[in-house]
Design a protein around this motif. Sequence first.
Motif, PDB file in Angstrom:
ATOM      1  N   MET A 238      -4.253  17.785  -1.797  1.00  0.00           N
ATOM      2  CA  MET A 238      -4.156  16.561  -0.986  1.00  0.00           C
ATOM      3  C   MET A 238      -3.626  15.397  -1.815  1.00  0.00           C
ATOM      4  O   MET A 238      -2.889  14.556  -1.326  1.00  0.00           O
ATOM      5  CB  MET A 238      -5.537  16.170  -0.432  1.00  0.00           C
ATOM      6  CG  MET A 238      -6.102  17.083   0.618  1.00  0.00           C
ATOM      7  SD  MET A 238      -5.115  17.191   2.115  1.00  0.00           S
ATOM      8  CE  MET A 238      -5.285  15.564   2.806  1.00  0.00           C
ATOM      9  N   SER A 239      -4.025  15.364  -3.090  1.00  0.00           N
ATOM     10  CA  SER A 239      -3.651  14.212  -3.918  1.00  0.00           C
ATOM     11  C   SER A 239      -2.150  14.198  -4.223  1.00  0.00           C
ATOM     12  O   SER A 239      -1.646  13.222  -4.767  1.00  0.00           O
ATOM     13  CB  SER A 239      -4.459  14.212  -5.213  1.00  0.00           C
ATOM     14  OG  SER A 239      -4.057  15.311  -6.007  1.00  0.00           O
ATOM     15  N   LEU A 240      -1.452  15.268  -3.864  1.00  0.00           N
ATOM     16  CA  LEU A 240       0.000  15.276  -4.046  1.00  0.00           C
ATOM     17  C   LEU A 240       0.706  14.636  -2.849  1.00  0.00           C
ATOM     18  O   LEU A 240       1.909  14.429  -2.868  1.00  0.00           O
ATOM     19  CB  LEU A 240       0.501  16.716  -4.227  1.00  0.00           C
ATOM     20  CG  LEU A 240      -0.102  17.485  -5.407  1.00  0.00           C
ATOM     21  CD1 LEU A 240       0.348  18.933  -5.385  1.00  0.00           C
ATOM     22  CD2 LEU A 240       0.278  16.824  -6.733  1.00  0.00           C
TER      23      LEU A 240
ATOM     24  N   SER B 161      -2.223  10.377   1.429  1.00  0.00           N
ATOM     25  CA  SER B 161      -1.439  10.166   2.650  1.00  0.00           C
ATOM     26  C   SER B 161      -0.225  11.080   2.780  1.00  0.00           C
ATOM     27  O   SER B 161       0.464  11.359   1.795  1.00  0.00           O
ATOM     28  CB  SER B 161      -0.972   8.713   2.694  1.00  0.00           C
ATOM     29  OG  SER B 161      -0.138   8.523   3.800  1.00  0.00           O
ATOM     30  N   PRO B 162       0.044  11.549   3.992  1.00  0.00           N
ATOM     31  CA  PRO B 162       1.289  12.281   4.219  1.00  0.00           C
ATOM     32  C   PRO B 162       2.524  11.389   4.042  1.00  0.00           C
ATOM     33  O   PRO B 162       3.625  11.890   3.879  1.00  0.00           O
ATOM     34  CB  PRO B 162       1.174  12.779   5.661  1.00  0.00           C
ATOM     35  CG  PRO B 162       0.122  11.943   6.289  1.00  0.00           C
ATOM     36  CD  PRO B 162      -0.800  11.527   5.195  1.00  0.00           C
ATOM     37  N   ILE B 163       2.321  10.071   4.107  1.00  0.00           N
ATOM     38  CA  ILE B 163       3.450   9.168   3.853  1.00  0.00           C
ATOM     39  C   ILE B 163       3.241   8.444   2.516  1.00  0.00           C
ATOM     40  O   ILE B 163       3.556   7.272   2.354  1.00  0.00           O
ATOM     41  CB  ILE B 163       3.664   8.152   4.996  1.00  0.00           C
ATOM     42  CG1 ILE B 163       2.371   7.416   5.340  1.00  0.00           C
ATOM     43  CG2 ILE B 163       4.228   8.825   6.227  1.00  0.00           C
ATOM     44  CD1 ILE B 163       2.600   6.146   6.139  1.00  0.00           C
TER      45      ILE B 163
ATOM     46  N   LEU C  33       5.947   6.370   0.977  1.00  0.00           N
ATOM     47  CA  LEU C  33       6.150   5.008   1.491  1.00  0.00           C
ATOM     48  C   LEU C  33       5.205   4.020   0.823  1.00  0.00           C
ATOM     49  O   LEU C  33       5.590   2.910   0.462  1.00  0.00           O
ATOM     50  CB  LEU C  33       5.923   4.981   3.005  1.00  0.00           C
ATOM     51  CG  LEU C  33       7.085   5.392   3.892  1.00  0.00           C
ATOM     52  CD1 LEU C  33       6.695   5.286   5.354  1.00  0.00           C
ATOM     53  CD2 LEU C  33       8.300   4.512   3.621  1.00  0.00           C
ATOM     54  N   TRP C  34       3.952   4.443   0.667  1.00  0.00           N
ATOM     55  CA  TRP C  34       2.970   3.555   0.024  1.00  0.00           C
ATOM     56  C   TRP C  34       3.353   3.319  -1.428  1.00  0.00           C
ATOM     57  O   TRP C  34       3.247   2.201  -1.933  1.00  0.00           O
ATOM     58  CB  TRP C  34       1.550   4.136   0.108  1.00  0.00           C
ATOM     59  CG  TRP C  34       1.017   4.272   1.497  1.00  0.00           C
ATOM     60  CD1 TRP C  34       0.458   5.377   2.050  1.00  0.00           C
ATOM     61  CD2 TRP C  34       0.962   3.251   2.521  1.00  0.00           C
ATOM     62  NE1 TRP C  34       0.076   5.134   3.346  1.00  0.00           N
ATOM     63  CE2 TRP C  34       0.369   3.841   3.662  1.00  0.00           C
ATOM     64  CE3 TRP C  34       1.366   1.915   2.586  1.00  0.00           C
ATOM     65  CZ2 TRP C  34       0.169   3.139   4.856  1.00  0.00           C
ATOM     66  CZ3 TRP C  34       1.165   1.208   3.777  1.00  0.00           C
ATOM     67  CH2 TRP C  34       0.578   1.826   4.882  1.00  0.00           C
ATOM     68  N   ASN C  35       3.806   4.395  -2.089  1.00  0.00           N
ATOM     69  CA  ASN C  35       4.242   4.239  -3.475  1.00  0.00           C
ATOM     70  C   ASN C  35       5.396   3.251  -3.569  1.00  0.00           C
ATOM     71  O   ASN C  35       5.427   2.393  -4.454  1.00  0.00           O
ATOM     72  CB  ASN C  35       4.693   5.597  -4.047  1.00  0.00           C
ATOM     73  CG  ASN C  35       3.494   6.460  -4.398  1.00  0.00           C
ATOM     74  OD1 ASN C  35       2.372   5.970  -4.456  1.00  0.00           O
ATOM     75  ND2 ASN C  35       3.736   7.742  -4.609  1.00  0.00           N
TER      76      ASN C  35
ATOM     77  N   LEU D 208      -7.335  10.430  11.600  1.00  0.00           N
ATOM     78  CA  LEU D 208      -5.908  10.619  11.317  1.00  0.00           C
ATOM     79  C   LEU D 208      -5.340   9.392  10.608  1.00  0.00           C
ATOM     80  O   LEU D 208      -4.575   9.505   9.651  1.00  0.00           O
ATOM     81  CB  LEU D 208      -5.176  10.890  12.636  1.00  0.00           C
ATOM     82  CG  LEU D 208      -3.667  11.060  12.613  1.00  0.00           C
ATOM     83  CD1 LEU D 208      -3.274  12.190  13.532  1.00  0.00           C
ATOM     84  CD2 LEU D 208      -2.959   9.803  13.064  1.00  0.00           C
ATOM     85  N   TRP D 209      -5.744   8.225  11.060  1.00  0.00           N
ATOM     86  CA  TRP D 209      -5.231   6.999  10.444  1.00  0.00           C
ATOM     87  C   TRP D 209      -5.828   6.762   9.075  1.00  0.00           C
ATOM     88  O   TRP D 209      -5.181   6.184   8.196  1.00  0.00           O
ATOM     89  CB  TRP D 209      -5.430   5.806  11.382  1.00  0.00           C
ATOM     90  CG  TRP D 209      -4.360   5.820  12.417  1.00  0.00           C
ATOM     91  CD1 TRP D 209      -4.413   6.455  13.626  1.00  0.00           C
ATOM     92  CD2 TRP D 209      -3.048   5.279  12.300  1.00  0.00           C
ATOM     93  NE1 TRP D 209      -3.212   6.328  14.265  1.00  0.00           N
ATOM     94  CE2 TRP D 209      -2.360   5.605  13.486  1.00  0.00           C
ATOM     95  CE3 TRP D 209      -2.386   4.548  11.326  1.00  0.00           C
ATOM     96  CZ2 TRP D 209      -1.038   5.229  13.700  1.00  0.00           C
ATOM     97  CZ3 TRP D 209      -1.069   4.162  11.549  1.00  0.00           C
ATOM     98  CH2 TRP D 209      -0.410   4.503  12.735  1.00  0.00           C
ATOM     99  N   LEU D 210      -7.058   7.204   8.890  1.00  0.00           N
ATOM    100  CA  LEU D 210      -7.666   7.106   7.564  1.00  0.00           C
ATOM    101  C   LEU D 210      -6.850   7.935   6.574  1.00  0.00           C
ATOM    102  O   LEU D 210      -6.629   7.542   5.434  1.00  0.00           O
ATOM    103  CB  LEU D 210      -9.114   7.617   7.629  1.00  0.00           C
ATOM    104  CG  LEU D 210     -10.030   7.249   6.475  1.00  0.00           C
ATOM    105  CD1 LEU D 210     -10.119   5.739   6.337  1.00  0.00           C
ATOM    106  CD2 LEU D 210     -11.404   7.835   6.684  1.00  0.00           C
ATOM    107  N   LEU D 211      -6.406   9.092   7.052  1.00  0.00           N
ATOM    108  CA  LEU D 211      -5.568   9.966   6.228  1.00  0.00           C
ATOM    109  C   LEU D 211      -4.237   9.288   5.911  1.00  0.00           C
ATOM    110  O   LEU D 211      -3.767   9.306   4.767  1.00  0.00           O
ATOM    111  CB  LEU D 211      -5.338  11.287   6.978  1.00  0.00           C
ATOM    112  CG  LEU D 211      -4.452  12.348   6.346  1.00  0.00           C
ATOM    113  CD1 LEU D 211      -5.084  12.880   5.084  1.00  0.00           C
ATOM    114  CD2 LEU D 211      -4.220  13.506   7.320  1.00  0.00           C
TER     115      LEU D 211
END
Lengths: 306, 311
Positions: B63-65, A144-146, A149-151, A134-137
Amino acid sequence: MAAAVQPKNSTRLLKRPRRARQSGHTLLLVGPYFIALLLVGALPAVYALIQSFISPLGGGFAGLLNYQTVLTNFRFIASFGNVGLLLLVWLPMMVVGVVGLALLIDAARGRFGKFMLFIYYLPGALAGMTNFMLWLLILDPNVSPIRFLWNATGQTSIDGILASPMHVVWVLAAMLFYQGAGSWLLIIYGGLNSVSDEVIEAARIDGCSAWQMAWRVKLPIIAPWIGYLVLMNFAYGFQIFLEPQVLATAAQGILSPQWSPNQLSYTYAYEVGNTGAAAALSVILLVITLALGVLIITKTGMLERS
Amino acid sequence: MTTDTAAQDAAMPTQPATPQSRAIKEGKFGKVIRTIVMSVVAIAFLYPILALLLAPTRTEHSMSLGGIAVGSLSNVQFAWAQIVGFDNGMFLQWFSNTLIMVVGGAVLAIILSIPSGYAMARLRFSGRNALIFATLLLMVMPNTVLTIPLFLEVSAVHLLNSFWPLILIFGFYPFGVYLSFIHFKTALPMELVEAGRMDGLSESGIFFRIAVPLARQAVALVGFFGFVAGWTNFFLPYVLLPQTQSSTLAVGLLQMISSSQLINPEEGLNVQLYMPELALAAVVTMLPVMAIFIAAQRYLQRGAMVGAVKG
């Protein structure tokens, strides 16, 4: 307990012959567990202690040579520094986060509170490798689902995120918190539940606000539970192996494979094949953990209750 | 805890506890803030889980989105085919290895914990206090501290890659002993034990005929917790089962991650392992534990509170 209710002399009369008859049955009930305790709990510790004094080269008595090998390895101090830093970040996170959430749930009794408790408990089901996945994701800015934020912070790869040693500490602390908060929340919440209604009632009559109630009444009462949380998690945190080990696999070359003391011990045992040094480091970790364990069960009143 | 509360209840039988008695007067404002904070935390806790659960339904492109999205079932089927195709169905081998060792360990944990917990709670024997002390000590010590010593011990008797040491180690479960101890101490009526003695039952007769039939809850708790502890253990199988074929799911998952194109783009794998596939492998790995967590939620919560030891 009920035995204490009986008049003293009658128990004494019964006790002796019964005890003789009991011993066979006791052996039957406790014996298998006792053997397992010796094989799994005691023997490996004793064997490690013996191995730690045997020379890895000749096989004879080595004195403190193995301990010297371990203590003079520059990674030894570094690994303790790493877990020390991790504990410094993670433990306050646990105390503030878990106690804060427990107080919120306690104040919001009823269905909503119970439902929230269940949700906070869920991540605990993703223990170990699944939590890591999950954390790798989360940590891979490409999927990433977030991602937003990283961007926003200009991160483009997991290697970049883990590039600074302090970031590694924060990431590990977040992983441990996410996984462990739920079950500790239950424990602290259980503690809050044991605060008697009369105390709450008295404080209320004295005009206590919700905030004062949490800070001045509930918190002091659950202080022993918080102490238990800190000690148990301290003992757990400096033993950490899985998280830094797999993080090092995912971000190759970024994290040292000997980030924590247990990883160093693993390297000695597995990659270097230096049994003596692995045993010596295990003994050092064992002594610290035993001391912590004795502290936990004597200071938190666990033994009296048993 | 049980005894304390019982004592309190007995001491104050006339005072009826109203559900509202603990509610504290607070402003509407405070309540709104509290509800918002709790909901935000809940979303923060659930969002990553949802992202992980939905990842296998998505394609690599989706996923890449970023963010989260619901894909299709055919993507899940594709991902599953990749997982099963990895190293000729090694994933299924790991699953069955894990099942054998963890179920074996949980059953052994029940067999060892229930009688010894009973004896420590109800019988007087020499060394009883020392045994309780040792059990508590081993319970609060993280098991990782003994992993390398166990590795040295097991490799000294040439049993690496064998399932038996793991079953024995998973079966030795001090927390289970403690749960059983607390159960028999607080939940077994002494009158029944006395009645058994009057009827001429031996101590083990009392245990098997009276205590065990009444200990279903303790047996379930020890089994559940023992199962979850074994299933999620990583370090122990990692060092005791170095061969790929004898590995467990947790360790196998790491192997999948490290040989995936995600980490090793150059490696020539026969299957595609990207985020959706790895996420599916991780979810399937955890399915049994999640099922137990949700199905036995009440049980486990009560058990965890006993584990709080704040009796």
